[in-house]
Design an enzyme around this catalytic site. Structure first.
Site, PDB file in Angstrom:
ATOM      1  CG  PHE A  70      -3.227   0.262  -8.504  1.00  0.00           C
ATOM      2  CD1 PHE A  70      -2.990   0.935  -9.696  1.00  0.00           C
ATOM      3  CD2 PHE A  70      -4.142   0.818  -7.611  1.00  0.00           C
ATOM      4  CE1 PHE A  70      -3.657   2.133  -9.992  1.00  0.00           C
ATOM      5  CE2 PHE A  70      -4.810   2.001  -7.900  1.00  0.00           C
ATOM      6  CZ  PHE A  70      -4.560   2.666  -9.098  1.00  0.00           C
TER       7      PHE A  70
ATOM      8  CE  LYS B 228      -1.123  -7.929  -0.679  1.00  0.00           C
ATOM      9  NZ  LYS B 228      -1.838  -7.521  -1.910  1.00  0.00           N
TER      10      LYS B 228
ATOM     11  CD  GLU C 246      -5.371  -7.003  -4.486  1.00  0.00           C
ATOM     12  OE1 GLU C 246      -4.294  -6.466  -4.150  1.00  0.00           O
ATOM     13  OE2 GLU C 246      -6.414  -6.907  -3.809  1.00  0.00           O
TER      14      GLU C 246
ATOM     15  CB  CYS D  92       0.362   8.907  -3.523  1.00  0.00           C
ATOM     16  SG  CYS D  92       2.142   8.896  -3.639  1.00  0.00           S
TER      17      CYS D  92
ATOM     18  CD  GLU E 234      -6.186   9.166  -2.796  1.00  0.00           C
ATOM     19  OE1 GLU E 234      -6.571   8.227  -2.087  1.00  0.00           O
ATOM     20  OE2 GLU E 234      -4.995   9.342  -3.112  1.00  0.00           O
TER      21      GLU E 234
HETATM   22  P1  NAD Z   1      -5.230  -0.016  -1.507  1.00  0.00           P
HETATM   23  O1  NAD Z   1      -5.186   0.569  -0.154  1.00  0.00           O
HETATM   24  O2  NAD Z   1      -6.531  -0.468  -2.050  1.00  0.00           O
HETATM   25  O3  NAD Z   1      -4.273  -1.310  -1.574  1.00  0.00           O
HETATM   26  C1  NAD Z   1      -2.939  -1.263  -1.099  1.00  0.00           C
HETATM   27  C2  NAD Z   1      -2.524  -2.662  -0.643  1.00  0.00           C
HETATM   28  O4  NAD Z   1      -3.361  -3.056   0.451  1.00  0.00           O
HETATM   29  C3  NAD Z   1      -2.665  -3.730  -1.708  1.00  0.00           C
HETATM   30  O5  NAD Z   1      -1.564  -4.602  -1.616  1.00  0.00           O
HETATM   31  C4  NAD Z   1      -3.961  -4.428  -1.351  1.00  0.00           C
HETATM   32  O6  NAD Z   1      -3.957  -5.796  -1.709  1.00  0.00           O
HETATM   33  C5  NAD Z   1      -4.023  -4.280   0.150  1.00  0.00           C
HETATM   34  N1  NAD Z   1      -5.406  -4.170   0.637  1.00  0.00           N
HETATM   35  C6  NAD Z   1      -6.469  -3.604  -0.009  1.00  0.00           C
HETATM   36  N2  NAD Z   1      -7.564  -3.637   0.777  1.00  0.00           N
HETATM   37  C7  NAD Z   1      -7.186  -4.230   1.934  1.00  0.00           C
HETATM   38  C8  NAD Z   1      -7.869  -4.540   3.139  1.00  0.00           C
HETATM   39  N3  NAD Z   1      -9.168  -4.258   3.294  1.00  0.00           N
HETATM   40  N4  NAD Z   1      -7.182  -5.133   4.134  1.00  0.00           N
HETATM   41  C9  NAD Z   1      -5.877  -5.428   3.982  1.00  0.00           C
HETATM   42  N5  NAD Z   1      -5.180  -5.161   2.859  1.00  0.00           N
HETATM   43  C10 NAD Z   1      -5.818  -4.567   1.853  1.00  0.00           C
HETATM   44  O7  NAD Z   1      -4.533   1.022  -2.476  1.00  0.00           O
HETATM   45  P2  NAD Z   1      -4.402   0.975  -4.055  1.00  0.00           P
HETATM   46  O8  NAD Z   1      -5.739   1.217  -4.659  1.00  0.00           O
HETATM   47  O9  NAD Z   1      -3.630  -0.220  -4.483  1.00  0.00           O
HETATM   48  O10 NAD Z   1      -3.449   2.236  -4.309  1.00  0.00           O
HETATM   49  C11 NAD Z   1      -3.926   3.546  -4.419  1.00  0.00           C
HETATM   50  C12 NAD Z   1      -3.879   4.264  -3.094  1.00  0.00           C
HETATM   51  O11 NAD Z   1      -2.569   4.260  -2.578  1.00  0.00           O
HETATM   52  C13 NAD Z   1      -4.264   5.729  -3.211  1.00  0.00           C
HETATM   53  O12 NAD Z   1      -5.057   6.067  -2.099  1.00  0.00           O
HETATM   54  C14 NAD Z   1      -2.936   6.458  -3.155  1.00  0.00           C
HETATM   55  O13 NAD Z   1      -2.977   7.786  -2.703  1.00  0.00           O
HETATM   56  C15 NAD Z   1      -2.190   5.592  -2.216  1.00  0.00           C
HETATM   57  N6  NAD Z   1      -0.761   5.757  -2.360  1.00  0.00           N
HETATM   58  C16 NAD Z   1      -0.117   6.472  -1.404  1.00  0.00           C
HETATM   59  C17 NAD Z   1       1.235   6.685  -1.523  1.00  0.00           C
HETATM   60  C18 NAD Z   1       1.964   7.474  -0.495  1.00  0.00           C
HETATM   61  O14 NAD Z   1       3.164   7.517  -0.581  1.00  0.00           O
HETATM   62  N7  NAD Z   1       1.315   8.085   0.470  1.00  0.00           N
HETATM   63  C19 NAD Z   1       1.942   6.169  -2.618  1.00  0.00           C
HETATM   64  C20 NAD Z   1       1.249   5.433  -3.560  1.00  0.00           C
HETATM   65  C21 NAD Z   1      -0.118   5.226  -3.418  1.00  0.00           C
END
Ligand code: NAD
Length: 498
Positions: free
Chosen positions: A150, A174, A177, A282, A383
């Protein structure tokens, strides 16, 4: 009537038919701004089928044709920067200027993709043996899936699909959401730029659609950016299904401040990097490691600046920091301030309990500064992903380095110093994928790759840059001989070179 957001398949908007939806909020008001259709397995299959059908034509399209579409896309994105930024700000909550910055950094990868002919030139060795030449070429993989978080609803998708399609792949995205609209506008503009149908598709959904992408036999590779637990799941499941995977996870980025640093500059940098985008980056700095006697002064200077951060809705030009993504996340982040206090940290600035006039239902949280945070406190170990900055004290460079290298994450890190020798040591000794020297958020430019170490990245390839091109292509080596009478004859020995 609240609108329903659907999918984008084969250059056509597709309303969701699964009957399952999720609310999309405006975090500044707390209001539901749309309902998002969550794709069924059949809808994911439809998107993958569209991408698969488009692959033979697109992968055979000349580099000139592919890049002409990408140049047109670049121009369209440029003229739609503000529209994209408004969508991002309305669904994510970040302030408009920050959203514009996100679009600009995403555009860097489109720039890189426009130059793809240079990156796909391959290698040729002539006369490796008598009348034998060897060429190494790189070819696309097929259908690539991208799953994005997100916090950068435009930039992270742009880290992936422009380069993937420039390399000749087709793509199913994808998005998160929580803020899906920017991704749909990115796809619509790509169609407007002349991208053939099926080359870029967007399916909105949750775990059900992600897992279908991970299991689908026609998906060749998966790029993921998100939290560490989900990254781990993505990698394990996609690899078990024989796919190529890069899964970027969460982070806890440390900023080491040595006693000789310019403390005003370090305090400015800490505040910008910790509280920008409400700490939901991140690459946000979430821990300052202060070395030696400067600790008290540094904390005072950070606190002074932190108290002055102007918090309000993202569309108010006076706001420097917007709300958090959801009410639940805001409450979880606030919980870390309370638990840190109980676990021995000093709460120097407490931002919990803030309300913004006229936006009482928005998901706002003030900024918090925690000093002398014990390394076993939850606020240090987890985190947080919010506007909470932890300070850890260390007596020496070596002690500070040991703290940083003891972290389970290794995304970004930075050192603040005037000592070139110390900075050089840090570059070589720190365990992280991206290092800043007096640069608090060292996000690499598009032509260098982005990626962390340890639990911040699962897979062998960093994202975009040269690693991105390698991830989205596979190697082939062609050995050629145009026979000469001298080559005739039977020889059952293993082919040698002479
Ligand atoms: P998230 O892991 O909750 O979601 C990321 C994606 O995975 C979304 O599209 C979501 O729909 C999907 N998803 C969520 N739970 C899932 C599951 N159980 N099974 C399959 N798919 C699932 O992350 P977020 O809250 O959207 O974003 C924040 C996180 O992303 C933080 O931890 C941040 O550090 C990380 N992030 C990392 C980087 C990087 O470059 N390393 C960059 C941006 C964000």
């Amino acid at each position: 009537m609240t609108k329903t957001i659907g999918h984008w398949i084969a250059n056509t908007p597709v309303p969701g038919g699964s009957g399952r939806t999720a609310p999309v909020h405006n975090p500044a008001t707390g209001a539901v701004s749309a309902h998002l259709a969550l794709a069924s397995t059949a809808e994911v299959d439809e998107a993958v089928a569209a991408a698969r059908a488009a692959f033979p034509g697109w992968s055979a399209a000349s580099l000139a044709r592919r890049t002409s579409v990408l140049f047109a896309y670049r121009a369209l994105l440029d003229t739609h920067r503000e529209e994209l930024a408004r969508l991002i700000s309305a669904e994510h909550g970040k302030v408009f200027s920050d959203a514009l910055g996100e679009v600009a950094r995403g555009l860097e990868i489109v720039d890189l993709a426009c130059g793809i002919p240079q990156q796909l030139k391959g290698e040729l060795s002539t006369e490796v043996s008598a009348r034998v030449d060897v060429a190494s070429i790189r070819q696309p993989l097929g259908v690539v899936a991208g799953i994005t978080p997100f916090n950068f609803p435009a930039m992270v998708p742009l880290w992936m699909f422009p380069l993937a399609i420039a390399c000749g792949n087709t793509f199913v995205l994808k998005p998160s959401e929580k803020d899906p609209s920017a991704a749909l506008l990115l796809a619509t503009l790509a169609a407007e730029a002349g991208l053939p149908e099926g080359v870029l598709n967007v399916v909105n959904g949750d775990r059900e659609s992600v897992d279908r992408l991970l299991d689908h036999p026609d998906v060749a590779a998966v790029s993921f950016v998100g939290s560490t637990p989900v990254a781990r799941h993505i990698q394990a499941r996609a690899v078990a299904n024989g796919k190529r995977v890069q899964a970027l996870g969460g982070a806890k980025n440390h900023m080491l401040v040595l006693p000789d640093a310019d403390l005003d500059f370090a305090a400015d940098s800490a505040v910008n990097a910790a509280y920008g985008s409400a700490g939901e980056r991140c690459m946000a700095v979430s821990v300052v490691v202060a070395v030696g006697a400067i600790g008290d002064t540094l904390v005072e200077r950070i606190a002074e600046r932190a108290r002055a951060v102007r918090i309000g809705p993202g569309d108010d030009p006076a706001s420097e920091m917007g709300p958090l993504i959801t009410a639940e996340h805001r409450d979880k982040v606030a919980g870390y301030v309370a638990s840190a206090r109980e676990q021995g940290a000093e709460v120097v600035v407490d931002g919990t309990g803030l309300t913004v006039d006229g936006h009482e239902d928005g998901f706002f949280l003030g900024v918090s500064l925690l000093d002398r945070v014990p390394l076993d406190a939850d606020a240090y170990r987890d985190e947080i992903f919010g506007p909470v900055l932890c300070v850890v004290r260390a007596d020496s460079y070596d002690e500070a380095l040991a703290v940083i290298n003891g972290s389970r994450w290794g995304n970004g890190t930075a050192i603040f110093t005037r000592d070139g020798g110390a900075a050089r040591r840090f570059q070589l000794e720190v365990e992280a994928g991206m290092v800043g020297v007096n640069v608090p958020v060292p996000v690499p430019v598009g032509y260098h790759s982005f990626g962390g170490w340890k639990e911040s990245l699962f897979g062998d390839h960093h994202i975009y840059g040269e690693d991105g091109v390698r991830f989205y292509t596979r190697g082939k080596v062609v050995t050629t001989r145009w026979p000469d009478p001298a080559d005739a004859g039977i020889d059952l020995g293993f082919p040698g070179n002479h």
